[in-house]
Design an enzyme around this catalytic site. Structure first.
Site, PDB file in Angstrom:
ATOM      1  CE  LYS A 122       8.445  -5.873  -6.493  1.00  0.00           C
ATOM      2  NZ  LYS A 122       9.122  -5.568  -5.232  1.00  0.00           N
ATOM      3  CG  ASN A 175       8.735   4.088  -4.530  1.00  0.00           C
ATOM      4  OD1 ASN A 175       8.865   4.998  -3.719  1.00  0.00           O
ATOM      5  ND2 ASN A 175       8.540   2.846  -4.140  1.00  0.00           N
ATOM      6  CE1 TYR A 184      -1.461  -9.277   4.658  1.00  0.00           C
ATOM      7  CE2 TYR A 184      -0.870  -9.514   2.350  1.00  0.00           C
ATOM      8  CZ  TYR A 184      -1.501  -9.996   3.477  1.00  0.00           C
ATOM      9  OH  TYR A 184      -2.181 -11.185   3.428  1.00  0.00           O
ATOM     10  CE1 TYR A 206       5.142  -4.581  -7.592  1.00  0.00           C
ATOM     11  CE2 TYR A 206       4.208  -6.432  -8.799  1.00  0.00           C
ATOM     12  CZ  TYR A 206       4.809  -5.920  -7.669  1.00  0.00           C
ATOM     13  OH  TYR A 206       5.096  -6.748  -6.603  1.00  0.00           O
ATOM     14  CB  SER A 237       6.322 -10.156  -7.841  1.00  0.00           C
ATOM     15  OG  SER A 237       5.128 -10.393  -8.506  1.00  0.00           O
TER      16      SER A 237
HETATM   17  P1  NAD Z   1       2.724  -2.879   1.087  1.00  0.00           P
HETATM   18  O1  NAD Z   1       2.376  -1.770   0.171  1.00  0.00           O
HETATM   19  O2  NAD Z   1       1.756  -3.281   2.126  1.00  0.00           O
HETATM   20  O3  NAD Z   1       4.137  -2.622   1.794  1.00  0.00           O
HETATM   21  C1  NAD Z   1       5.178  -1.914   1.170  1.00  0.00           C
HETATM   22  C2  NAD Z   1       5.609  -0.846   2.148  1.00  0.00           C
HETATM   23  O4  NAD Z   1       6.711  -0.122   1.596  1.00  0.00           O
HETATM   24  C3  NAD Z   1       4.503   0.149   2.449  1.00  0.00           C
HETATM   25  O5  NAD Z   1       4.371   0.267   3.855  1.00  0.00           O
HETATM   26  C4  NAD Z   1       4.988   1.446   1.818  1.00  0.00           C
HETATM   27  O6  NAD Z   1       4.547   2.576   2.547  1.00  0.00           O
HETATM   28  C5  NAD Z   1       6.490   1.252   1.867  1.00  0.00           C
HETATM   29  N1  NAD Z   1       7.231   1.992   0.831  1.00  0.00           N
HETATM   30  C6  NAD Z   1       7.043   1.947  -0.499  1.00  0.00           C
HETATM   31  N2  NAD Z   1       7.928   2.728  -1.111  1.00  0.00           N
HETATM   32  C7  NAD Z   1       8.702   3.282  -0.155  1.00  0.00           C
HETATM   33  C8  NAD Z   1       9.800   4.181  -0.176  1.00  0.00           C
HETATM   34  N3  NAD Z   1      10.275   4.693  -1.316  1.00  0.00           N
HETATM   35  N4  NAD Z   1      10.370   4.549   1.001  1.00  0.00           N
HETATM   36  C9  NAD Z   1       9.897   4.043   2.168  1.00  0.00           C
HETATM   37  N5  NAD Z   1       8.864   3.178   2.257  1.00  0.00           N
HETATM   38  C10 NAD Z   1       8.272   2.805   1.091  1.00  0.00           C
HETATM   39  O7  NAD Z   1       3.066  -4.140   0.155  1.00  0.00           O
HETATM   40  P2  NAD Z   1       3.292  -5.664   0.572  1.00  0.00           P
HETATM   41  O8  NAD Z   1       2.130  -6.445   0.092  1.00  0.00           O
HETATM   42  O9  NAD Z   1       3.714  -5.760   1.972  1.00  0.00           O
HETATM   43  O10 NAD Z   1       4.503  -6.008  -0.389  1.00  0.00           O
HETATM   44  C11 NAD Z   1       5.850  -5.994   0.070  1.00  0.00           C
HETATM   45  C12 NAD Z   1       6.752  -6.315  -1.092  1.00  0.00           C
HETATM   46  O11 NAD Z   1       6.367  -7.568  -1.654  1.00  0.00           O
HETATM   47  C13 NAD Z   1       6.690  -5.304  -2.217  1.00  0.00           C
HETATM   48  O12 NAD Z   1       7.985  -5.162  -2.755  1.00  0.00           O
HETATM   49  C14 NAD Z   1       5.779  -5.964  -3.233  1.00  0.00           C
HETATM   50  O13 NAD Z   1       6.045  -5.529  -4.535  1.00  0.00           O
HETATM   51  C15 NAD Z   1       6.159  -7.424  -3.041  1.00  0.00           C
HETATM   52  N6  NAD Z   1       5.106  -8.349  -3.451  1.00  0.00           N
HETATM   53  C16 NAD Z   1       3.861  -8.238  -2.897  1.00  0.00           C
HETATM   54  C17 NAD Z   1       2.855  -9.096  -3.295  1.00  0.00           C
HETATM   55  C18 NAD Z   1       1.449  -8.965  -2.737  1.00  0.00           C
HETATM   56  O14 NAD Z   1       0.502  -9.436  -3.372  1.00  0.00           O
HETATM   57  N7  NAD Z   1       1.255  -8.386  -1.567  1.00  0.00           N
HETATM   58  C19 NAD Z   1       3.113 -10.090  -4.269  1.00  0.00           C
HETATM   59  C20 NAD Z   1       4.402 -10.200  -4.786  1.00  0.00           C
HETATM   60  C21 NAD Z   1       5.396  -9.312  -4.373  1.00  0.00           C
END
Ligand code: NAD
Length: 347
Positions: free
Chosen positions: A156, A100, A12, A152, A125
């Protein structure tokens, strides 16, 4: 032209950030294992930007292929998004979450140092603040870090601690960006968050209810000590978040910027209640949202919102898009998902 390695680039926030990077004339290399995404994101990025980029598919936490990426490419900076973000999944399977999220980060940091890459942006986060007390609001980067509420959030907190200590003994410079609640979709309406069994965020639930995929949505508690009794969160448009990453990288590339480890809140600074979010959606879409009020949910925090002043001071960044804009974009994307063949069955 500088080359940026984006991990989790099909996800995303990663996909929206790649758009901003390409439009700011960076070269992009993306790695994703599609655990929580699909390669269609890449096609949509190309459609929006007219630009292509290099992609790899493997697991960063485990796969030996990661070093090949560093051998094959000359990388100037890294944005590390790849992580498992589902809080309930992390509670159900903490080992998988730590393996992971933490192994992937350590692998990336180790190779960044080995290959002389000095610039890293890490997705952190607001969950690192833990169970925020009203006295802590609005949360600032130096607000006390309370006990993590989930594996989770702990992954972080750990990630930040790892990077701080690693940056102190290496050439690595790091921005840890603490996102509040990213929502919405690209202004074009062509890309957004794909539905996932690993997501239980408010805005997709609102749009899914409005489009009839859910009969109703639940509001968890209307007896919180807030202005209308529902929980308060700090929603932030995904494209605002994406833009902050380009600014953070540009700051790291600045020759006179030598700070080793900086934590920055990415929030709007505005707390919005669940009922206000629903009303904003109804105003922007013209569609009524069917909801029921249920009991408070375990682990929910009453209110959390940021003081985003540091982002303005250090990056010149602030949230440009308001909640109505976020809801408008989310609704456009929900309709686009139907065109793309998603969300045809009831949830
Ligand atoms: P998302 O799940 O849409 O994107 C994360 C991507 O990483 C996914 O496409 C997944 O397939 C890939 N991925 C995960 N583990 C992997 C691995 N070991 N090897 C290769 N690819 C891997 O999540 P997002 O919402 O885009 O979030 C991105 C980052 O932002 C994450 O670190 C998340 O923890 C952090 N974050 C997100 C939010 C939220 O609400 N969306 C809030 C705070 C922090």
């Amino acid at each position: 032209m500088k080359t940026i390695l984006v991990t989790g680039g099909a996800g995303y926030i990663g996909s929206h950030t790649i758009i901003e990077l390409l439009q700011s004339n960076f070269n992009v290399i993306s790695i994703d294992n599609y655990y929580n995404s699909i390669p269609l994101s890449y096609d949509l990025i190309k459609k929006i930007t007219g630009k292509d980029f290099k992609k790899y598919q493997f697991d960063i936490a485990q796969d030996k292929d990661l070093e090949l990426v560093f051998q094959e490419n000359s990388i100037d900076g890294i944005i590390h998004f790849a992580a498992l973000k589902s809080v309930p999944d992390s509670v159900a399977n903490p080992i998988f979450c730590y393996q992971n999220n933490n192994n992937a980060l350590l692998n990336i940091a180790q190779l960044a140092i080995k290959y002389g890459i000095e610039n890293l942006v890490f997705s952190s986060s607001c969950s690192v603040y833990g169970n925020v007390a009203p006295i802590d609001l609005p949360v600032q980067e130096n607000t006390i870090i309370r006990m993590a509420e989930s594996p989770y959030a702990y992954s972080k907190q750990n990630g930040e601690v790892f990077l701080k200590s690693i940056s102190e003994i290496s050439t690595l410079k790091v921005f840890a960006l603490r996102y509040f609640n990213p929502v919405g979709a690209h202004d074009s309406g062509e890309i957004g968050e794909f539905p996932s069994k690993h997501s239980n965020n408010l805005v997709p639930i609102i749009t899914q209810t409005a489009i009839g995929l859910r009969d109703y949505m639940m509001v968890f508690g209307n007896d919180w000590n807030t202005r209308d009794g529902s929980c308060v969160r700090d929603y932030i448009h995904v494209s605002d978040i994406a833009e902050a990453h380009v600014l953070a990288l540009s700051k790291l590339f600045q020759e006179d910027f030598n700070n080793k480890f900086e934590i920055v809140n990415l929030g709007s600074g505005q707390g919005v209640t669940v009922f206000e979010a629903i009303r904003s959606f109804e105003k922007m879409s013209g569609v009524k949202v069917n909801f029921k009020v249920g009991e408070r949910r375990d682990g929910d925090v009453e209110a959390i919102y940021s003081l985003p002043n540091k982002a303005k001071d250090i990056l010149g960044w602030f949230a440009k898009r308001d909640v109505d804009t976020m809801m408008d974009a989310a609704w456009k994307w929900q309709n686009k998902l139907i065109d793309l063949g998603f969300n045809t069955t009831k949830i």
